[in-house]
Design an enzyme around this catalytic site. Structure first.
Site, mmCIF file in Angstrom:
data_model
loop_
_atom_site.group_PDB
_atom_site.id
_atom_site.type_symbol
_atom_site.label_atom_id
_atom_site.label_comp_id
_atom_site.label_asym_id
_atom_site.label_seq_id
_atom_site.Cartn_x
_atom_site.Cartn_y
_atom_site.Cartn_z
ATOM 1 N N SER A 298 0.804 -1.234 0.021
ATOM 2 C CA SER A 298 0.058 -0.099 0.041
ATOM 3 C C SER A 298 0.700 1.320 -0.049
ATOM 4 O O SER A 298 2.031 1.317 0.647
ATOM 5 C CB SER A 298 -0.869 0.091 1.277
ATOM 6 O OG SER A 298 -1.842 -0.745 1.143
ATOM 7 N N PRO A 299 0.559 2.332 -0.571
ATOM 8 C CA PRO A 299 1.190 3.741 -0.479
ATOM 9 C C PRO A 299 1.119 4.224 1.007
ATOM 10 O O PRO A 299 0.149 4.030 1.477
ATOM 11 C CB PRO A 299 0.085 4.529 -1.291
ATOM 12 C CG PRO A 299 -1.247 3.734 -1.513
ATOM 13 C CD PRO A 299 -0.896 2.583 -1.391
ATOM 14 N N GLN B 268 0.378 6.539 -6.291
ATOM 15 C CA GLN B 268 -0.888 7.165 -5.915
ATOM 16 C C GLN B 268 -0.763 8.554 -6.083
ATOM 17 O O GLN B 268 0.141 9.247 -5.545
ATOM 18 C CB GLN B 268 -1.248 6.720 -4.518
ATOM 19 C CG GLN B 268 -2.515 7.408 -3.899
ATOM 20 C CD GLN B 268 -2.751 7.012 -2.591
ATOM 21 O OE1 GLN B 268 -1.972 7.536 -1.729
ATOM 22 N NE2 GLN B 268 -3.476 5.848 -2.271
ATOM 23 N N ALA C 107 1.151 8.738 -1.429
ATOM 24 C CA ALA C 107 0.657 9.818 -1.887
ATOM 25 C C ALA C 107 1.221 10.827 -2.402
ATOM 26 O O ALA C 107 2.180 11.476 -1.821
ATOM 27 C CB ALA C 107 -0.326 10.256 -0.892
ATOM 28 N N ARG D 133 1.016 -1.542 7.280
ATOM 29 C CA ARG D 133 1.837 -1.768 8.563
ATOM 30 C C ARG D 133 2.930 -2.890 8.517
ATOM 31 O O ARG D 133 4.036 -3.035 8.815
ATOM 32 C CB ARG D 133 1.064 -1.258 9.714
ATOM 33 C CG ARG D 133 0.657 0.160 9.906
ATOM 34 C CD ARG D 133 -0.201 0.178 11.066
ATOM 35 N NE ARG D 133 -0.592 1.732 11.222
ATOM 36 C CZ ARG D 133 -1.376 2.294 10.670
ATOM 37 N NH1 ARG D 133 -2.272 1.733 9.733
ATOM 38 N NH2 ARG D 133 -1.767 3.493 11.080
ATOM 39 N N ARG E 15 -8.409 4.642 -5.002
ATOM 40 C CA ARG E 15 -8.646 4.333 -3.507
ATOM 41 C C ARG E 15 -10.041 5.220 -3.018
ATOM 42 O O ARG E 15 -10.040 6.273 -3.143
ATOM 43 C CB ARG E 15 -7.569 4.489 -2.815
ATOM 44 C CG ARG E 15 -7.727 4.431 -1.438
ATOM 45 C CD ARG E 15 -6.371 4.162 -0.445
ATOM 46 N NE ARG E 15 -5.948 2.772 -0.073
ATOM 47 C CZ ARG E 15 -4.754 2.489 0.525
ATOM 48 N NH1 ARG E 15 -4.291 3.273 1.085
ATOM 49 N NH2 ARG E 15 -4.737 1.230 0.665
ATOM 50 N N TYR F 77 -9.041 13.149 2.284
ATOM 51 C CA TYR F 77 -8.396 13.960 1.365
ATOM 52 C C TYR F 77 -9.230 14.655 0.397
ATOM 53 O O TYR F 77 -10.482 14.284 0.383
ATOM 54 C CB TYR F 77 -7.209 13.360 0.903
ATOM 55 C CG TYR F 77 -6.126 12.996 1.905
ATOM 56 C CD1 TYR F 77 -5.742 13.919 2.887
ATOM 57 C CD2 TYR F 77 -5.846 11.548 2.153
ATOM 58 C CE1 TYR F 77 -4.784 13.618 3.851
ATOM 59 C CE2 TYR F 77 -5.038 11.306 3.194
ATOM 60 C CZ TYR F 77 -4.536 12.316 4.004
ATOM 61 O OH TYR F 77 -3.820 11.722 5.120
#
Length: 359
Positions: free
Chosen positions: A22-23, A99, A57, A323, A229, A181
């Site tokens: 994941s970003p 991303q 991001a 994580r 996403r 966001y």
């Protein structure tokens, strides 16, 4: 072979397995420029065996950064270092994705290890923008309400960023429309009080993400995948919800989006989120099986068998690891051993692989 380590093809891109990094923001850029930290961070996950690595991001405008230390792709000079990172990822058997993001009202913050609070003044601060002049938290800076012309400038910025991403060599683009966001801020009635064509009805509130998708598609090759996403719910009464996300996924599918990366939350600071293993998997499951679009599952997925079961039960098509990848850059290599799969190791590490399988 396990499902987790089976290849997955979207358009002309084939991932060697279903594990996606994941970003994850590293807050280690200078004026948006990537550094050796990003090369080592992302490169080590490629060496670790992931199929797809999505860069954190990356802001399409300078004021679209969460913090002054965020990665950017708003100017051509950013491309050279990104190209080096992409080449390393590809040379080590993974696919590089990026991303693209704009933080909106959640911009102009301090880096997390210095408290992470929004900066109201100083050389590292700027005026945040948003669909409506509503701050994320009480006491924060009131954001500037975007005009129609300014919204169109942001759409153009996404388009320009995609051209740079293509020049850098990325093979997957993900549009960030989650976690409170800017694009998510437009979706949610809690943060969007506009009365023009970008506010009010569901169709108006999703208009910006559709504009961005169309702008991206005008320059992104048709044979390369496009992900979006989303936060499937605000986890708050009166906010964006699961039904809205199903509707949006259907629209995005019709517009040619290839995969929905199904996360949640982030738009309301005091939402109660029942985080735990697989807590977001039902969102990916519903979107996948009710709308008929590829999905990625994310959120407290930390074990190989857990990931395998999500795929076996056809709840998602890809597993996004965040994580757990920070704790273990070699999670894919270790997961393969748990599931009994024989995966390729870098030539430089082969002697360790032989010793591992002798035990």
């Amino acid at each position: 072979m396990s499902k987790l380590f089976s290849p997955f093809t979207i358009k002309d891109v084939t991932l060697k397995n279903r594990i996606v990094i994941s970003p994850m923001c590293q807050y280690s850029a200078i004026d948006g420029f990537a550094t050796d930290w990003h090369l080592v961070h992302l490169g080590s996950r490629a060496v670790g065996g992931a199929g797809l690595i999505i860069q954190e991001a990356s802001a399409v405008t300078a004021d679209g950064r969460i913090t002054y230390a965020d990665l950017g792709i708003w100017k051509d000079e950013h491309v050279a270092k990104l190209k080096q990172i992409v080449s390393f990822i590809h040379d080590n058997g993974a696919i590089a994705g990026i991303q693209l993001a704009h933080a909106g009202r959640k911009a102009s913050c301090e880096v997390p290890w210095n408290g992470g609070e929004q900066l109201a003044s100083g050389e590292n601060s700027w005026k945040p923008v948003a669909p409506s002049p509503i701050s994320f938290k009480q006491g924060q800076v009131e954001p500037h309400e975007l005009t129609i012309a300014e919204i169109q400038d942001i759409v153009f910025a996404f388009r320009a960023a995609v051209k740079r991403a293509l020049a850098a060599g990325y093979k997957v683009v993900e549009i960030h429309a989650a976690h409170g966001y800017l694009l998510h801020q437009f979706f949610s009635p809690l943060s969007n009080k506009r009365t023009d064509v970008y506010g009010g009805s569901f169709e108006n509130r999703i208009r910006l993400v559709i504009d961005v998708v169309e702008a991206v598609q005008s320059v992104w090759p048709e044979n390369l995948p496009l992900f979006v996403r989303i936060s499937a719910t605000d986890w708050t009464e009166g906010g964006w919800n699961e039904h809205d996300s199903l509707q949006l996924a259907a629209v995005l599918k019709d517009r040619g989006v290839d995969l929905i990366d199904a996360s949640s939350g982030g738009n309301v600071p005091d939402a109660f989120i029942p985080a735990g293993p697989n807590y977001q998997v039902p969102f990916a499951d519903k979107i996948r099986n009710e709308i008929g679009i590829y999905t990625g599952a994310v959120g407290v997925i930390v074990e190989a068998q857990q990931a395998e079961e999500i795929l076996e039960q056809e709840q998602a098509d890809l597993i996004f690891i965040a994580r757990e990848s920070l704790r273990d850059p070699y999670f894919p290599t270790h997961a393969a051993q748990v599931l009994g799969d024989d995966t390729e190791w870098p030539n430089q590490y082969i002697r360790a692989k032989r010793e591992t399988f002798k035990k």
